[in-house]
Every structure is written in C-alpha cells, then in structure tokens.
Design a protein around this motif. Structure first.
Motif, short mmCIF file in Angstrom:
data_model
loop_
_atom_site.label_atom_id
_atom_site.label_comp_id
_atom_site.label_asym_id
_atom_site.label_seq_id
_atom_site.Cartn_x
_atom_site.Cartn_y
_atom_site.Cartn_z
N MET A 25 43.71 36.16 49.42
CA MET A 25 42.56 36.79 48.78
C MET A 25 41.42 37.01 49.78
O MET A 25 40.65 37.93 49.65
CB MET A 25 42.05 35.92 47.62
N PRO A 58 38.30 45.22 40.07
CA PRO A 58 39.28 44.21 39.64
C PRO A 58 40.54 44.17 40.50
O PRO A 58 41.10 43.10 40.71
CB PRO A 58 39.61 44.61 38.21
N GLY A 61 39.74 41.88 43.08
CA GLY A 61 39.09 40.64 42.65
C GLY A 61 37.63 40.57 43.08
O GLY A 61 37.09 39.48 43.25
N TRP A 62 36.99 41.72 43.26
CA TRP A 62 35.61 41.76 43.74
C TRP A 62 34.63 41.92 42.59
O TRP A 62 34.84 42.74 41.70
CB TRP A 62 35.40 42.94 44.68
#
Length: 107
Positions: A25, A58, A61-62
C-alpha cells in the motif's frame, strides 16, 4: 507444547502477510499501473507543475488530498486558472505520478 508451536507459526505467518500488504500500500511501484481518472480543483499552476486538490480515490485507498504533478517538458497542457474544477488522469511513474490528461470539467 505442539499447540504453542502451531500458534507461533500461525502468528508469524499472518504477521508477515499483513506487513507485506502494508508495504504494497505504501510502495507506489506496487500500485496498479492502470490509468486513474478523478476530479479536483486547481490549487496552483506554474511552468513545471500543477497542484490539484482531488477527491478520494478508492482504487488507491487515498483520502481527499492535494497533490502536485510534474508537467511534461513540452507544453502539452494549456494552463488553467486556480479554482478550476478539472477532470484529470494520471499513472504511477518512477516513484511518483505522471499527469497524462487534464481538462476543465463540465458542470
């Protein structure tokens, strides 16, 4: 004793898996090489870079944030005024992100 050994092995395995996921990530190279499309507002534009306050992404994941993107050396994008709502696209590139398209959004 055997149950303790098995429990330790499971703990180590799941800890390693979680750490690998965390590293993926955080590592831009591990991100998808798929073109990302989103919207944002121009915060600043100069001859070298553009700063954009964008909505959450999304797929990466930001959360919503402001990012700066280097502009290509050849002028391929017309400068847009601060505050302009834009549609833009970018790709991961050498530890950063490369802007590949930007245009004023239709409202």
């Amino acid at each position: 004793m055997r149950n303790v050994f098995v429990a330790v092995l499971f703990t180590l395995f799941f800890s390693f898996t979680a750490n690998a996921a965390d590293r993926a990530m955080q590592d831009p190279a591990a991100k998808s090489t798929v073109e990302i499309h989103t919207k944002g507002f121009i915060k600043a534009w100069d001859e070298r870079k553009v700063s954009i306050a964008h909505q959450a992404i999304p797929a990466l994941g930001w959360p919503p944030m402001t990012m700066s993107f280097l502009l290509p050396l050849s002028p391929s994008f017309a400068a847009l005024p601060v505050g302009t709502l834009v549609d833009f696209s970018f790709l991961p590139n050498d530890g950063g992100y490369r802007l590949i398209a930007i245009a004023a959004a239709r409202q």
